[in-house]
Design an enzyme around this catalytic site. Structure first.
Site, short mmCIF file in Angstrom:
data_model
loop_
_atom_site.label_atom_id
_atom_site.label_comp_id
_atom_site.label_asym_id
_atom_site.label_seq_id
_atom_site.Cartn_x
_atom_site.Cartn_y
_atom_site.Cartn_z
N GLY A 46 0.83 -1.20 0.00
CA GLY A 46 0.00 0.00 0.00
C GLY A 46 0.86 1.24 0.00
N GLN A 51 2.83 9.91 1.42
CA GLN A 51 4.16 9.31 1.56
C GLN A 51 5.11 9.71 0.44
OE1 GLN A 51 2.24 5.26 2.28
NE2 GLN A 51 4.25 5.06 3.24
N CYS A 92 5.91 -0.27 7.21
CA CYS A 92 5.58 0.91 6.41
C CYS A 92 6.77 1.27 5.52
CB CYS A 92 5.26 2.07 7.35
SG CYS A 92 4.76 3.59 6.54
N LEU A 93 6.48 1.63 4.28
CA LEU A 93 7.55 2.06 3.38
C LEU A 93 8.23 3.33 3.88
CD1 LEU A 93 5.91 1.42 -0.12
CD2 LEU A 93 7.52 -0.04 1.14
N HIS A 134 -4.29 1.73 7.66
CA HIS A 134 -2.92 2.23 7.72
C HIS A 134 -2.72 3.36 6.71
CE1 HIS A 134 1.57 1.48 8.07
NE2 HIS A 134 1.50 2.16 6.94
N GLU A 135 -3.15 3.14 5.46
CA GLU A 135 -2.96 4.15 4.42
C GLU A 135 -3.85 5.37 4.65
OE1 GLU A 135 -0.36 3.80 2.78
OE2 GLU A 135 -0.09 1.65 3.05
N HIS A 138 -2.26 7.75 6.94
CA HIS A 138 -1.29 8.63 6.28
C HIS A 138 -1.97 9.89 5.73
CE1 HIS A 138 2.50 6.51 6.43
NE2 HIS A 138 1.96 5.40 5.96
#
Length: 171
Positions: A46, A51, A92-93, A134-135, A138
């Site tokens: 994701g 991000q 997480c990225l 999660h996304e 962000h």
């Protein structure tokens, strides 16, 4: 398509709240394509526009084993959550190599626009529910580590700052 640079925690730009997309046009479709390429290249499941320093409400997700079922959410919002919660190990990225348990609602319903600007709703559980929450965090300027204790957050922040200095020193 272009690969985008993923911001790393504790970069303050990760805390900016994303604005709604006014119109799904060619510019938005290019952002979605670039985000998908970036997510798959990372590799991740994701990616939120926040991000990659684009502060618009756009999320791409692919939780399939084969990474061939891209889902696009434009202006997503959670319209229902179950009272039951479940704890999942998240990564997480924007916080590479750090994973920890986060408790979230086990099931959710999300309303969004698709890549063609058409509204849809989806009910999700399991990894899709976790990834969506999660996304969407962000897009609200929240990173998963903010669910952790202050001790863990501080430790992760220090390690990420040290890693950033090391990367700068290698250039």
């Amino acid at each position: 398509m272009a690969l985008l640079t993923v911001l790393c925690y504790p970069d303050s730009r990760l805390h900016k709240v994303a604005k709604p997309v006014a119109q799904v046009d060619a510019r938005i479709k290019k952002i979605v394509a670039d985000m998908a390429d970036t997510m798959y290249e990372a590799p991740g499941v994701g990616l939120a526009a926040t991000q990659v320093d684009i502060h618009e409400r756009i999320v791409v997700i692919d939780v399939s084993d084969e990474q061939n079922e891209l889902m696009v959410f434009i202006n997503p919002e959670i319209v229902w959550t179950s009272s039951e919660t479940k704890s999942w190990r998240e990564g997480c990225l924007s916080v590479p190599e750090f994973y920890d348990e986060v408790e979230r609602p086990a099931e959710i319903r999300v309303k969004a626009l698709d890549i063609d600007g058409k509204e849809f709703e989806i009910e999700a559980d399991g990894s899709l529910a976790v990834c969506l929450q999660h996304e969407l965090d962000h897009l609200q300027g929240k990173v998963f580590v903010e669910y952790l204790s202050i001790f863990k957050r501080t430790r992760i922040s220090q390690k990420m700052k040290k890693r950033a200095k090391e990367l700068i020193g290698q250039r």
